[in-house]
Design a protein around this motif. Sequence first.
Motif, PDB file in Angstrom:
ATOM      1  N   VAL A 187      -1.335   3.616   8.788  1.00  0.00           N
ATOM      2  CA  VAL A 187      -1.975   4.894   9.089  1.00  0.00           C
ATOM      3  C   VAL A 187      -1.941   5.758   7.846  1.00  0.00           C
ATOM      4  O   VAL A 187      -1.136   5.545   6.936  1.00  0.00           O
ATOM      5  CB  VAL A 187      -1.279   5.641  10.259  1.00  0.00           C
ATOM      6  CG1 VAL A 187      -1.408   4.874  11.549  1.00  0.00           C
ATOM      7  CG2 VAL A 187       0.187   5.905   9.945  1.00  0.00           C
ATOM      8  N   ILE A 188      -2.817   6.734   7.800  1.00  0.00           N
ATOM      9  CA  ILE A 188      -2.864   7.689   6.698  1.00  0.00           C
ATOM     10  C   ILE A 188      -2.623   9.066   7.287  1.00  0.00           C
ATOM     11  O   ILE A 188      -3.267   9.461   8.250  1.00  0.00           O
ATOM     12  CB  ILE A 188      -4.229   7.663   5.987  1.00  0.00           C
ATOM     13  CG1 ILE A 188      -4.523   6.236   5.480  1.00  0.00           C
ATOM     14  CG2 ILE A 188      -4.265   8.645   4.833  1.00  0.00           C
ATOM     15  CD1 ILE A 188      -5.927   6.071   4.929  1.00  0.00           C
ATOM     16  N   ASP A 189      -1.661   9.806   6.719  1.00  0.00           N
ATOM     17  CA  ASP A 189      -1.356  11.109   7.317  1.00  0.00           C
ATOM     18  C   ASP A 189      -1.433  12.229   6.292  1.00  0.00           C
ATOM     19  O   ASP A 189      -0.456  12.865   5.959  1.00  0.00           O
ATOM     20  CB  ASP A 189       0.012  11.083   8.007  1.00  0.00           C
ATOM     21  CG  ASP A 189       1.163  10.804   7.043  1.00  0.00           C
ATOM     22  OD1 ASP A 189       2.304  10.908   7.470  1.00  0.00           O
ATOM     23  OD2 ASP A 189       0.913  10.498   5.865  1.00  0.00           O
ATOM     24  N   ASP A 190      -2.629  12.469   5.803  1.00  0.00           N
ATOM     25  CA  ASP A 190      -2.825  13.596   4.905  1.00  0.00           C
ATOM     26  C   ASP A 190      -2.488  14.906   5.601  1.00  0.00           C
ATOM     27  O   ASP A 190      -2.075  15.872   4.973  1.00  0.00           O
ATOM     28  CB  ASP A 190      -4.271  13.630   4.410  1.00  0.00           C
ATOM     29  CG  ASP A 190      -4.586  12.432   3.533  1.00  0.00           C
ATOM     30  OD1 ASP A 190      -5.738  11.970   3.579  1.00  0.00           O
ATOM     31  OD2 ASP A 190      -3.685  11.970   2.823  1.00  0.00           O
ATOM     32  N   ASP A 197      -1.182  -3.052   2.661  1.00  0.00           N
ATOM     33  CA  ASP A 197      -1.918  -2.232   3.619  1.00  0.00           C
ATOM     34  C   ASP A 197      -2.280  -3.087   4.829  1.00  0.00           C
ATOM     35  O   ASP A 197      -2.929  -4.119   4.699  1.00  0.00           O
ATOM     36  CB  ASP A 197      -3.167  -1.682   2.933  1.00  0.00           C
ATOM     37  CG  ASP A 197      -4.125  -1.009   3.894  1.00  0.00           C
ATOM     38  OD1 ASP A 197      -3.697  -0.633   4.999  1.00  0.00           O
ATOM     39  OD2 ASP A 197      -5.309  -0.869   3.523  1.00  0.00           O
ATOM     40  N   ASP A 199       4.036   2.545   9.826  1.00  0.00           N
ATOM     41  CA  ASP A 199       3.701   3.972   9.807  1.00  0.00           C
ATOM     42  C   ASP A 199       2.805   4.217   8.607  1.00  0.00           C
ATOM     43  O   ASP A 199       2.146   3.291   8.127  1.00  0.00           O
ATOM     44  CB  ASP A 199       5.007   4.782   9.715  1.00  0.00           C
ATOM     45  CG  ASP A 199       4.888   6.161  10.345  1.00  0.00           C
ATOM     46  OD1 ASP A 199       4.092   6.974   9.834  1.00  0.00           O
ATOM     47  OD2 ASP A 199       5.586   6.429  11.337  1.00  0.00           O
ATOM     48  N   SER A 200       2.799   5.449   8.101  1.00  0.00           N
ATOM     49  CA  SER A 200       2.177   5.697   6.810  1.00  0.00           C
ATOM     50  C   SER A 200       3.129   5.197   5.722  1.00  0.00           C
ATOM     51  O   SER A 200       4.297   4.897   5.985  1.00  0.00           O
ATOM     52  CB  SER A 200       1.880   7.186   6.634  1.00  0.00           C
ATOM     53  OG  SER A 200       3.063   7.961   6.761  1.00  0.00           O
ATOM     54  N   GLY A 206       3.068   8.703   2.545  1.00  0.00           N
ATOM     55  CA  GLY A 206       2.772   9.555   3.687  1.00  0.00           C
ATOM     56  C   GLY A 206       3.941  10.432   4.078  1.00  0.00           C
ATOM     57  O   GLY A 206       5.106  10.071   3.902  1.00  0.00           O
ATOM     58  N   PRO A 214       2.425   0.077   5.782  1.00  0.00           N
ATOM     59  CA  PRO A 214       1.487   1.163   6.083  1.00  0.00           C
ATOM     60  C   PRO A 214       0.285   0.709   6.897  1.00  0.00           C
ATOM     61  O   PRO A 214      -0.330  -0.318   6.602  1.00  0.00           O
ATOM     62  CB  PRO A 214       1.065   1.644   4.693  1.00  0.00           C
ATOM     63  CG  PRO A 214       1.263   0.462   3.805  1.00  0.00           C
ATOM     64  CD  PRO A 214       2.425  -0.297   4.360  1.00  0.00           C
ATOM     65  N   LEU A 244      -2.110   2.590  -0.563  1.00  0.00           N
ATOM     66  CA  LEU A 244      -2.138   3.834   0.198  1.00  0.00           C
ATOM     67  C   LEU A 244      -1.141   4.822  -0.390  1.00  0.00           C
ATOM     68  O   LEU A 244      -0.042   4.432  -0.798  1.00  0.00           O
ATOM     69  CB  LEU A 244      -1.794   3.565   1.667  1.00  0.00           C
ATOM     70  CG  LEU A 244      -2.779   2.675   2.425  1.00  0.00           C
ATOM     71  CD1 LEU A 244      -2.288   2.427   3.844  1.00  0.00           C
ATOM     72  CD2 LEU A 244      -4.160   3.308   2.460  1.00  0.00           C
ATOM     73  N   THR A 270      -4.119  -2.150   7.424  1.00  0.00           N
ATOM     74  CA  THR A 270      -5.342  -1.744   8.116  1.00  0.00           C
ATOM     75  C   THR A 270      -6.460  -2.750   7.938  1.00  0.00           C
ATOM     76  O   THR A 270      -7.459  -2.703   8.647  1.00  0.00           O
ATOM     77  CB  THR A 270      -5.818  -0.364   7.625  1.00  0.00           C
ATOM     78  OG1 THR A 270      -6.094  -0.430   6.216  1.00  0.00           O
ATOM     79  CG2 THR A 270      -4.759   0.690   7.873  1.00  0.00           C
ATOM     80  N   ALA A 274      -3.719  10.827  12.144  1.00  0.00           N
ATOM     81  CA  ALA A 274      -3.482   9.555  11.465  1.00  0.00           C
ATOM     82  C   ALA A 274      -4.279   8.457  12.125  1.00  0.00           C
ATOM     83  O   ALA A 274      -3.958   8.028  13.210  1.00  0.00           O
ATOM     84  CB  ALA A 274      -1.998   9.227  11.497  1.00  0.00           C
TER      85      ALA A 274
END
Length: 387
Positions: A120-123, A73, A54-55, A86, A118, A83, A75, A128
């Motif tokens: 994904v990034i969920d700002d 990370d 996930d994040s 999240g 991680p 990262l 990704t 994401a």
Amino acid sequence: MLTVVRALTAAVLAFSAPAADPVREQQAWVLDALNVEQAWTVTKGEGVTVAVVDSAVDTGVKELKGRVTSGPDMTSGSVQRDLPPGRHGTAMAALIAGSGKGDGFIGVAPSARILSLPMVIDDEPGVAMPPLEDQQSRPNAQSPLARALRYAADRGAQVVSMSIGSYGPLRSEREAVSYALSKGVVLVAAVGNDGQTAYAKEKGTSYWSFPAGYPGVIGVAATDKQGKRATFSSDNLSVLVSAPGVGVPVVKRGSGYELSEGTSSAAALVAGVAALLKARYPALAPEQVAQALAASARGRPAAGYDDETGFGVVDAAVALNAAERLVGAKRSVTPGMQHFGKGADSPVPTRPGPDPVRLWLYGGGVLVALVMFCGAIVVLNQRKEQA
């Protein structure tokens, strides 16, 4: 083929729990729906690590402090970066293994540990995306999910929770799923929040989301407080079981709590139940965990199964009992040949090899032929001498 991975949150609604109404009371209906407290009399997930793909998980949250290992990370296979914590990953990790410290939030397996992977990034909630991957130009490249699954399997995670999804299967992911399953890792994934899309309304079924759609992955749908399918929950044959996914309390990044909606929360809750099963029965194979969850589910559809809630809502305590029966079950088929049903046994098949009777007949025939052949030669020689 371009693949976009997305967090599967439908909505996150903030709330503040007043002193007279602590978060544990807000959680009560979720824990009751899963029959978790009865399961805790047997195990709370000791010794089990659940990988959260996930994040990044916020390791500073009091309910998770000291119990989270942060992986790299996922990704990128080469360039590594740190990262930020999240919102989504933190919420899912606490649903699985929140310790309940200081009368705070408690997860389904409060003694389990978390491996944060991680990818994904969920700002912003529900948005994401990692870098896009072109599988046509890079056919041998591993997706972030494939890397995460192999990393988790190689580092001893017994359960992987995946509240993520994409609309296209990838070869690298299929192979990574098979690899993790071969290592005995239980894979749990959200089926998606596409139940109200135009496609679903028109076709009567939802798009398949992956990794939930891969064989061997436990696909989880979302239900409401009445145990009925949440309207947003995807409906297709990737659904094995279901769990609460409407108005589910979760931990906020940093501190505090909020409500969540989505199959993400449902999948994390089931991953927690899987952790309880693996803690009690470490040798339980992934397919046996899936069988125990499905066989013990409550609110089973009238037909026994449907593509909205699967076999029903997971029951942690009954699933432990089902797992015990699976572990203690003996093979009903012993070595040797058996038939199924009533009636006399079939004749025992003849052993392969030469038939003695036929050998004698063949040998006798050859002998008679030789005698006749020799007799013919004698007769011809006599006639020749007389001539």
